[in-house]
Structure formats: structure tokens, C-alpha cells
Design a protein around this motif. Structure first.
Motif, PDB file in Angstrom:
ATOM      1  N   MET A   1      12.480 -13.530 -23.301  1.00  0.00           N
ATOM      2  CA  MET A   1      12.761 -13.408 -21.888  1.00  0.00           C
ATOM      3  C   MET A   1      12.818 -11.924 -21.554  1.00  0.00           C
ATOM      4  O   MET A   1      13.418 -11.133 -22.291  1.00  0.00           O
ATOM      5  N   ASP A   2      12.222 -11.581 -20.434  1.00  0.00           N
ATOM      6  CA  ASP A   2      12.236 -10.173 -20.045  1.00  0.00           C
ATOM      7  C   ASP A   2      13.500  -9.840 -19.250  1.00  0.00           C
ATOM      8  O   ASP A   2      14.271 -10.723 -18.863  1.00  0.00           O
ATOM      9  N   LYS A   3      13.698  -8.565 -19.037  1.00  0.00           N
ATOM     10  CA  LYS A   3      14.907  -8.049 -18.385  1.00  0.00           C
ATOM     11  C   LYS A   3      15.070  -8.606 -16.967  1.00  0.00           C
ATOM     12  O   LYS A   3      16.176  -8.986 -16.569  1.00  0.00           O
ATOM     13  N   ASP A   4      13.980  -8.678 -16.213  1.00  0.00           N
ATOM     14  CA  ASP A   4      14.060  -9.160 -14.828  1.00  0.00           C
ATOM     15  C   ASP A   4      14.452 -10.633 -14.765  1.00  0.00           C
ATOM     16  O   ASP A   4      15.255 -11.033 -13.918  1.00  0.00           O
ATOM     17  N   ASN A   5      13.890 -11.441 -15.653  1.00  0.00           N
ATOM     18  CA  ASN A   5      14.241 -12.858 -15.690  1.00  0.00           C
ATOM     19  C   ASN A   5      15.704 -13.029 -16.110  1.00  0.00           C
ATOM     20  O   ASN A   5      16.410 -13.892 -15.578  1.00  0.00           O
ATOM     21  N   PHE A   6      16.166 -12.212 -17.028  1.00  0.00           N
ATOM     22  CA  PHE A   6      17.567 -12.236 -17.445  1.00  0.00           C
ATOM     23  C   PHE A   6      18.477 -11.951 -16.253  1.00  0.00           C
ATOM     24  O   PHE A   6      19.436 -12.686 -16.001  1.00  0.00           O
ATOM     25  N   LYS A   7      18.158 -10.927 -15.495  1.00  0.00           N
ATOM     26  CA  LYS A   7      18.969 -10.586 -14.321  1.00  0.00           C
ATOM     27  C   LYS A   7      18.961 -11.718 -13.299  1.00  0.00           C
ATOM     28  O   LYS A   7      19.984 -12.036 -12.701  1.00  0.00           O
ATOM     29  N   LEU A   8      17.808 -12.324 -13.089  1.00  0.00           N
ATOM     30  CA  LEU A   8      17.683 -13.429 -12.134  1.00  0.00           C
ATOM     31  C   LEU A   8      18.538 -14.623 -12.554  1.00  0.00           C
ATOM     32  O   LEU A   8      19.264 -15.203 -11.747  1.00  0.00           O
ATOM     33  N   LEU A   9      18.470 -14.984 -13.840  1.00  0.00           N
ATOM     34  CA  LEU A   9      19.259 -16.118 -14.316  1.00  0.00           C
ATOM     35  C   LEU A   9      20.756 -15.815 -14.286  1.00  0.00           C
ATOM     36  O   LEU A   9      21.558 -16.708 -13.988  1.00  0.00           O
ATOM     37  N   LEU A  10      21.132 -14.588 -14.580  1.00  0.00           N
ATOM     38  CA  LEU A  10      22.547 -14.214 -14.470  1.00  0.00           C
ATOM     39  C   LEU A  10      23.035 -14.420 -13.042  1.00  0.00           C
ATOM     40  O   LEU A  10      24.114 -14.977 -12.810  1.00  0.00           O
ATOM     41  N   LYS A  11      22.221 -14.001 -12.097  1.00  0.00           N
ATOM     42  CA  LYS A  11      22.593 -14.132 -10.683  1.00  0.00           C
ATOM     43  C   LYS A  11      22.717 -15.604 -10.295  1.00  0.00           C
ATOM     44  O   LYS A  11      23.672 -15.999  -9.623  1.00  0.00           O
ATOM     45  N   LYS A  12      21.759 -16.439 -10.722  1.00  0.00           N
ATOM     46  CA  LYS A  12      21.816 -17.864 -10.411  1.00  0.00           C
ATOM     47  C   LYS A  12      23.048 -18.523 -11.014  1.00  0.00           C
ATOM     48  O   LYS A  12      23.568 -19.487 -10.461  1.00  0.00           O
ATOM     49  N   ALA A  13      23.505 -17.994 -12.144  1.00  0.00           N
ATOM     50  CA  ALA A  13      24.682 -18.544 -12.820  1.00  0.00           C
ATOM     51  C   ALA A  13      25.980 -17.912 -12.310  1.00  0.00           C
ATOM     52  O   ALA A  13      27.051 -18.232 -12.814  1.00  0.00           O
ATOM     53  N   ASN A  14      25.865 -17.033 -11.333  1.00  0.00           N
ATOM     54  CA  ASN A  14      27.026 -16.314 -10.781  1.00  0.00           C
ATOM     55  C   ASN A  14      27.723 -15.450 -11.823  1.00  0.00           C
ATOM     56  O   ASN A  14      28.954 -15.381 -11.871  1.00  0.00           O
ATOM     57  N   GLU A  46      18.194 -17.580 -22.638  1.00  0.00           N
ATOM     58  CA  GLU A  46      17.504 -18.251 -21.532  1.00  0.00           C
ATOM     59  C   GLU A  46      17.897 -19.726 -21.450  1.00  0.00           C
ATOM     60  O   GLU A  46      18.280 -20.220 -20.385  1.00  0.00           O
ATOM     61  N   SER A  47      17.845 -20.437 -22.571  1.00  0.00           N
ATOM     62  CA  SER A  47      18.197 -21.860 -22.540  1.00  0.00           C
ATOM     63  C   SER A  47      19.679 -22.044 -22.230  1.00  0.00           C
ATOM     64  O   SER A  47      20.055 -22.977 -21.502  1.00  0.00           O
ATOM     65  N   TRP A  48      20.544 -21.157 -22.729  1.00  0.00           N
ATOM     66  CA  TRP A  48      21.973 -21.249 -22.457  1.00  0.00           C
ATOM     67  C   TRP A  48      22.225 -21.120 -20.954  1.00  0.00           C
ATOM     68  O   TRP A  48      22.983 -21.910 -20.379  1.00  0.00           O
ATOM     69  N   LEU A  49      21.591 -20.133 -20.331  1.00  0.00           N
ATOM     70  CA  LEU A  49      21.796 -19.919 -18.898  1.00  0.00           C
ATOM     71  C   LEU A  49      21.252 -21.091 -18.076  1.00  0.00           C
ATOM     72  O   LEU A  49      21.879 -21.525 -17.110  1.00  0.00           O
ATOM     73  N   HIS A  50      20.096 -21.615 -18.444  1.00  0.00           N
ATOM     74  CA  HIS A  50      19.550 -22.780 -17.736  1.00  0.00           C
ATOM     75  C   HIS A  50      20.506 -23.975 -17.838  1.00  0.00           C
ATOM     76  O   HIS A  50      20.755 -24.660 -16.834  1.00  0.00           O
ATOM     77  N   LEU A  51      21.033 -24.224 -19.018  1.00  0.00           N
ATOM     78  CA  LEU A  51      21.976 -25.330 -19.197  1.00  0.00           C
ATOM     79  C   LEU A  51      23.256 -25.099 -18.410  1.00  0.00           C
ATOM     80  O   LEU A  51      23.805 -26.029 -17.807  1.00  0.00           O
ATOM     81  N   TYR A  52      23.739 -23.881 -18.378  1.00  0.00           N
ATOM     82  CA  TYR A  52      24.949 -23.541 -17.630  1.00  0.00           C
ATOM     83  C   TYR A  52      24.732 -23.778 -16.131  1.00  0.00           C
ATOM     84  O   TYR A  52      25.573 -24.384 -15.470  1.00  0.00           O
ATOM     85  N   ILE A  53      23.592 -23.335 -15.627  1.00  0.00           N
ATOM     86  CA  ILE A  53      23.261 -23.513 -14.207  1.00  0.00           C
ATOM     87  C   ILE A  53      23.154 -25.003 -13.872  1.00  0.00           C
ATOM     88  O   ILE A  53      23.720 -25.472 -12.883  1.00  0.00           O
TER      89      ILE A  53
END
Length: 72
Positions: A1-14, A46-53
């Protein structure tokens, strides 16, 4: 996962990097370095954040159904 996708998923997960690191018991310095200076974001993040969201969405739906009286 790239840095931008990481930031996006962090934001979606609050999360921000600090709250994410605290939530998982990781050092902030480690999380902050992901995606910088050739350091990759670990494969599991990436999978952890998707599951959390997704889990949070399910909790919201469950709460709405419970509040409406449809489910108890």
C-alpha cells in the motif's frame, strides 16, 4: 500500500497516525515513518483498516436498527 492510500484509509477510519499507533500499541515513530524513505507500509495494515472501517459501519447499522425497535 502506498503512502496516499494509507492516509486515505486512516481518514476513513477516523484515525490519524498518532491515534492509530496508540490504538494498536505501536510506536508513533514507526507508524509515522511508513511510506517515507523507502519504508513500506506493512502488508497487514490495509486489510486491518478495511476490516475496522467495515466493522464500524456494521455497528452503526446495528445501533440504528436497535434504536428503531426493529432489532433488540
Amino acid at each position: 500500500m502506498d503512502k496516499d492510500n494509507f492516509k486515505l484509509l486512516l481518514k476513513k477510519a477516523n484515525f490519524n497516525k498518532r491515534t492509530f499507533s496508540e490504538h494498536l500499541g505501536l510506536k508513533y515513530q514507526s507508524v509515522n515513518s511508513w511510506g517515507n524513505n523507502g519504508r513500506n507500509v506493512p502488508y497487514w495494515v490495509e486489510s486491518w483498516l478495511h476490516l475496522y472501517i467495515d466493522n464500524n459501519k456494521c455497528k452503526q447499522i446495528k445501533d440504528m436498527l436497535k434504536d428503531s425497535g426493529i432489532c433488540k
